[in-house]
Design a protein around this motif. Structure first.
Motif, mmCIF file in Angstrom:
data_model
loop_
_atom_site.group_PDB
_atom_site.id
_atom_site.type_symbol
_atom_site.label_atom_id
_atom_site.label_comp_id
_atom_site.label_asym_id
_atom_site.label_seq_id
_atom_site.Cartn_x
_atom_site.Cartn_y
_atom_site.Cartn_z
ATOM 1 N N PRO A 182 0.678 -3.390 12.263
ATOM 2 C CA PRO A 182 -0.140 -4.325 12.706
ATOM 3 C C PRO A 182 0.025 -4.387 14.197
ATOM 4 C CG PRO A 182 1.905 -5.299 11.572
ATOM 5 C CD PRO A 182 1.885 -3.759 11.222
ATOM 6 N N GLN A 183 0.784 -3.936 14.998
ATOM 7 C CA GLN A 183 1.073 -4.407 16.444
ATOM 8 C C GLN A 183 0.071 -2.805 17.008
ATOM 9 O OE1 GLN A 183 2.790 -6.175 18.440
ATOM 10 N NE2 GLN A 183 1.783 -4.938 20.080
ATOM 11 N N ARG A 184 -0.003 -1.788 16.301
ATOM 12 C CA ARG A 184 -0.778 -0.794 16.840
ATOM 13 C C ARG A 184 -2.166 -0.890 16.357
ATOM 14 N NH1 ARG A 184 -1.855 2.565 20.617
ATOM 15 N NH2 ARG A 184 -2.656 4.527 20.045
ATOM 16 N N LEU A 185 -2.434 -1.477 15.416
ATOM 17 C CA LEU A 185 -3.955 -1.869 14.778
ATOM 18 C C LEU A 185 -4.331 -3.128 16.018
ATOM 19 C CD1 LEU A 185 -3.227 -2.120 10.948
ATOM 20 C CD2 LEU A 185 -4.796 -0.811 12.061
ATOM 21 N N LYS A 186 -3.861 -3.717 16.468
ATOM 22 C CA LYS A 186 -4.150 -4.699 17.208
ATOM 23 C C LYS A 186 -4.556 -4.041 18.723
ATOM 24 C CE LYS A 186 -3.565 -9.479 18.573
ATOM 25 N NZ LYS A 186 -2.844 -10.863 18.761
ATOM 26 N N GLU A 187 -3.485 -3.287 19.028
ATOM 27 C CA GLU A 187 -3.836 -2.652 20.480
ATOM 28 C C GLU A 187 -5.032 -1.497 20.263
ATOM 29 O OE1 GLU A 187 1.129 -1.989 21.340
ATOM 30 O OE2 GLU A 187 -0.226 -0.113 20.682
ATOM 31 N N LEU A 188 -5.223 -1.007 18.992
ATOM 32 C CA LEU A 188 -6.651 -0.226 19.107
ATOM 33 C C LEU A 188 -7.709 -1.241 18.748
ATOM 34 C CD1 LEU A 188 -5.200 2.296 16.591
ATOM 35 C CD2 LEU A 188 -5.859 2.859 18.897
ATOM 36 N N GLY A 189 -7.639 -2.344 18.740
ATOM 37 C CA GLY A 189 -8.970 -3.280 18.616
ATOM 38 C C GLY A 189 -9.525 -3.529 16.993
ATOM 39 N N LEU A 190 -8.505 -2.770 16.210
ATOM 40 C CA LEU A 190 -8.873 -2.831 14.645
ATOM 41 C C LEU A 190 -8.706 -4.114 14.113
ATOM 42 C CD1 LEU A 190 -7.853 0.841 13.886
ATOM 43 C CD2 LEU A 190 -10.430 0.068 14.499
ATOM 44 N N HIS A 191 -8.415 -5.268 14.896
ATOM 45 C CA HIS A 191 -8.264 -6.617 14.028
ATOM 46 C C HIS A 191 -9.658 -7.250 14.415
ATOM 47 C CE1 HIS A 191 -7.578 -6.917 18.396
ATOM 48 N NE2 HIS A 191 -7.539 -8.164 18.290
ATOM 49 N N ARG A 192 -10.511 -6.615 15.396
ATOM 50 C CA ARG A 192 -11.743 -7.104 15.636
ATOM 51 C C ARG A 192 -12.910 -6.826 14.661
ATOM 52 N NH1 ARG A 192 -10.934 -5.149 20.658
ATOM 53 N NH2 ARG A 192 -9.318 -6.331 21.871
ATOM 54 N N TYR A 193 -13.239 -7.703 13.524
ATOM 55 C CA TYR A 193 -13.903 -7.604 12.378
ATOM 56 C C TYR A 193 -15.292 -8.086 12.758
ATOM 57 C CZ TYR A 193 -15.858 -8.643 7.788
ATOM 58 O OH TYR A 193 -16.395 -8.772 6.712
ATOM 59 N N GLY A 194 -16.232 -7.102 12.505
ATOM 60 C CA GLY A 194 -17.666 -7.417 13.099
ATOM 61 C C GLY A 194 -18.586 -7.654 11.605
ATOM 62 N N GLY A 195 -18.101 -7.968 10.508
ATOM 63 C CA GLY A 195 -18.844 -8.512 9.411
ATOM 64 C C GLY A 195 -19.094 -7.249 8.399
#
Ligand SMILES: [Zn+2]
Length: 271
Positions: A182-195
């Motif tokens: 989860p930490q790395r996913l956030k750093e990579l911006g992969l928590h930003r969901y565009g629909g």
């Protein structure tokens, strides 16, 4: 130096038996003491004046030495956190996490597999029906916390996609989460969901978008704009090689990887 880099450093120091604290990504006194102990063994690789470097710079130098020991090209041992060092530390992190280095982008063309039998774009309307009628949707829960790209305080519980692709999507999200955490996913911006599902036509066109059947997902749109190519899109960077491999193994298609535009977009549809 981000938190993942500090964790990568701590893992290296721990492997060298120089650090016995937790791998928590916090650059505290124990990590610092371990860096200094480890550098003692490599003084020959440090330039003159390295004694006077800041703690942070010594930590970066230690990571550069760690990369060099694994034949990962990090450039000169100068303690400076530039793009080459950042990429090398990404590679070292993947090596620590998976036991092998990620393949470089140019050695890794998009995979053309189709294990789930995804349709071609031209067949969609005849096979799945017109998107004027709402397709059967299933919400796939995401193992990490998503935030709506245009409203980050909203956290969707999952991704509402066409029921045909739901199992595949669930497998991909699980593997992505296992790989990055989860930490790395956030750093990579992969928590930003565009629909995902969106009853609309293609931007600037008259044909239905693959979103209109819930067969496509957009990720981190503000850093991967529609017309941006590999030189600007964040999702084109080597840190995302595994991300794309995990989608492509399931037959999903990245428009960025195959056509070098719309890097935010991945679809369970063959072009
Ligand atoms: Zn899209």
């Amino acid at each position: 130096m981000n938190k993942t880099a500090v964790r990568t450093l701590q893992q290296y120091l721990s492997d060298q038996d120089a650090y016995h604290g937790s791998i928590d990504g916090i650059h505290g006194p124990r990590t610092l003491a371990a860096v200094n102990a480890a550098l003692q063994g490599h003084t020959g690789q440090l330039p003159d004046g390295a004694d006077g470097w800041s703690d942070r710079r010594r930590a970066v130098a230690c990571l550069q030495i760690a990369c060099r020991q694994q034949q990962i090209e990090a450039g000169p041992i100068d303690g400076l956190w530039g793009p080459q060092t950042e990429h090398a530390v990404d590679v070292l992190h993947t090596l620590q996490a998976t036991g092998s280095k990620p393949a470089p982008w140019r050695d890794q063309p998009p995979m053309d597999t189709n294990p789930n039998g995804w349709h071609r774009e031209s067949e969609l309307e005849s096979v799945l029906g017109s998107p004027t009628r709402r397709p059967p949707l299933t919400v796939v829960s995401c193992p990490w916390t998503l935030a709506l790209a245009w409203d980050p305080s909203t956290h969707p519980s999952g991704i509402g996609c066409h029921e045909r692709v739901a199992d595949s999507l669930a497998r991909i999200l699980e593997r992505v989460h296992d790989h990055y955490g989860p930490q790395r996913l956030k750093e990579l911006g992969l928590h930003r969901y565009g629909g995902c599902y969106n009853k609309r036509r293609k931007r600037g066109g008259t044909r239905w978008s693959t979103h209109a059947w819930g067969l496509a997902i957009d990720w981190d749109p503000s850093h991967n704009k529609l017309k941006w190519g590999r030189d600007r899109a964040r999702l084109a960077r080597p840190a995302y090689d595994t991300w794309w491999r995990l989608w492509e193994e399931e037959g999903w298609v990245s428009l960025g990887r195959t056509r070098n535009f719309d890097w935010m977009h991945v679809q369970a549809v063959k072009p």
